[in-house]
Motif scaffolding. Structure first.
Motif, PDB file in Angstrom:
ATOM      1  N   ARG A  30      72.644  27.829  16.528  1.00  0.00           N
ATOM      2  CA  ARG A  30      72.654  27.474  17.952  1.00  0.00           C
ATOM      3  C   ARG A  30      71.344  26.784  18.298  1.00  0.00           C
ATOM      4  NH1 ARG A  30      73.105  31.662  23.007  1.00  0.00           N
ATOM      5  NH2 ARG A  30      73.750  30.130  24.549  1.00  0.00           N
ATOM      6  N   VAL A  31      71.418  25.758  19.121  1.00  0.00           N
ATOM      7  CA  VAL A  31      70.225  25.062  19.617  1.00  0.00           C
ATOM      8  C   VAL A  31      70.407  24.815  21.110  1.00  0.00           C
ATOM      9  CG1 VAL A  31      68.778  23.000  19.452  1.00  0.00           C
ATOM     10  CG2 VAL A  31      69.867  23.900  17.390  1.00  0.00           C
ATOM     11  N   LEU A  32      69.509  25.351  21.902  1.00  0.00           N
ATOM     12  CA  LEU A  32      69.511  25.126  23.357  1.00  0.00           C
ATOM     13  C   LEU A  32      68.222  24.391  23.696  1.00  0.00           C
ATOM     14  CD1 LEU A  32      70.597  28.667  24.614  1.00  0.00           C
ATOM     15  CD2 LEU A  32      72.013  26.629  24.427  1.00  0.00           C
ATOM     16  N   LYS A  33      68.357  23.254  24.385  1.00  0.00           N
ATOM     17  CA  LYS A  33      67.171  22.460  24.728  1.00  0.00           C
ATOM     18  C   LYS A  33      67.125  22.195  26.223  1.00  0.00           C
ATOM     19  CE  LYS A  33      67.314  19.760  20.441  1.00  0.00           C
ATOM     20  NZ  LYS A  33      67.465  18.384  19.921  1.00  0.00           N
ATOM     21  N   GLU A  78      68.465  29.292  17.109  1.00  0.00           N
ATOM     22  CA  GLU A  78      68.922  30.519  16.454  1.00  0.00           C
ATOM     23  C   GLU A  78      69.343  30.176  15.036  1.00  0.00           C
ATOM     24  OE1 GLU A  78      71.831  32.761  18.644  1.00  0.00           O
ATOM     25  OE2 GLU A  78      70.828  32.325  20.548  1.00  0.00           O
ATOM     26  N   MET A  79      68.993  31.060  14.119  1.00  0.00           N
ATOM     27  CA  MET A  79      69.341  30.888  12.706  1.00  0.00           C
ATOM     28  C   MET A  79      69.949  32.176  12.178  1.00  0.00           C
ATOM     29  SD  MET A  79      65.900  29.214  11.059  1.00  0.00           S
ATOM     30  CE  MET A  79      66.530  29.484   9.405  1.00  0.00           C
ATOM     31  N   GLN A  80      70.743  32.032  11.165  1.00  0.00           N
ATOM     32  CA  GLN A  80      71.257  33.180  10.433  1.00  0.00           C
ATOM     33  C   GLN A  80      70.741  33.039   9.010  1.00  0.00           C
ATOM     34  OE1 GLN A  80      73.084  35.409  12.228  1.00  0.00           O
ATOM     35  NE2 GLN A  80      72.974  36.850  10.518  1.00  0.00           N
ATOM     36  N   SER A 126      63.956  31.443  17.556  1.00  0.00           N
ATOM     37  CA  SER A 126      62.636  30.847  17.685  1.00  0.00           C
ATOM     38  C   SER A 126      62.565  29.998  18.945  1.00  0.00           C
ATOM     39  CB  SER A 126      62.336  29.972  16.455  1.00  0.00           C
ATOM     40  OG  SER A 126      61.080  29.339  16.601  1.00  0.00           O
ATOM     41  N   LEU A 127      61.448  30.102  19.637  1.00  0.00           N
ATOM     42  CA  LEU A 127      61.181  29.231  20.781  1.00  0.00           C
ATOM     43  C   LEU A 127      60.128  28.229  20.340  1.00  0.00           C
ATOM     44  CD1 LEU A 127      60.957  31.869  23.641  1.00  0.00           C
ATOM     45  CD2 LEU A 127      62.881  30.392  23.061  1.00  0.00           C
ATOM     46  N   LEU A 128      60.425  26.958  20.492  1.00  0.00           N
ATOM     47  CA  LEU A 128      59.497  25.910  20.103  1.00  0.00           C
ATOM     48  C   LEU A 128      59.614  24.763  21.083  1.00  0.00           C
ATOM     49  CD1 LEU A 128      61.019  23.917  17.174  1.00  0.00           C
ATOM     50  CD2 LEU A 128      62.051  26.044  17.872  1.00  0.00           C
ATOM     51  N   SER A 129      58.706  23.839  20.991  1.00  0.00           N
ATOM     52  CA  SER A 129      58.770  22.709  21.919  1.00  0.00           C
ATOM     53  C   SER A 129      59.992  21.859  21.613  1.00  0.00           C
ATOM     54  CB  SER A 129      57.506  21.847  21.813  1.00  0.00           C
ATOM     55  OG  SER A 129      57.484  21.141  20.594  1.00  0.00           O
TER      56      SER A 129
END
Length: 132
Positions: A77-80, A88-90, A98-101
């Motif tokens: 999952r990727v929310l931007k 999100e990773m499995q 992870s929260l990143l820029s």
């Protein structure tokens, strides 16, 4: 709007006045007439020019890392938004978030289905005992 004398723009950027004049001569910046009668540049245009020409140095080859916990997995999952991204990773049975820029997520090309490695490094790790 902020307008800058050529010498002021050069001092802010750590370049010579001649460099700023060269950018004007090359058409990279537009010279304006300041109230004082001197030539200058628009602050907004200078900022846009710098942002567009900024170079990100190559990170080089890593020969060692301090992170010991590296988990290879798949992005699920990727929310931007405009500034941040939540990825999100499995990795096997483990779900990682992870929260990143947003810029980092875009540069890495992270999307659902991407294979990635999560490196976990923390000075604060909670250890719990599960109910048996």
């Amino acid at each position: 709007m902020s307008n800058l004398r050529i010498s002021d723009a050069a001092a802010l950027l750590g370049v010579s006045d001649d460099t700023v004049r060269r950018w004007i001569d090359q058409g990279k910046l537009t010279a304006i007439q300041l109230d004082s009668g001197r030539k200058g540049v628009r602050g907004r245009e200078l900022a846009e020019f710098l942002r567009a020409t900024a170079e990100t140095p190559e990170p080089g080859v890593t020969v060692a890392a301090s992170a010991r916990n590296r988990l290879r997995g798949i992005v699920t999952r990727v929310l931007k938004d405009t500034v941040m991204a939540q990825v999100e990773m499995q990795a096997g049975p483990f779900r990682l978030v992870s929260l990143l820029s947003r810029e980092s997520a875009d540069e890495l090309g992270l999307e659902v289905g991407s294979v990635a490695v999560a490196s976990v490094k923390s000075t604060h790790v909670v250890v719990e005992i599960p109910d048996s």
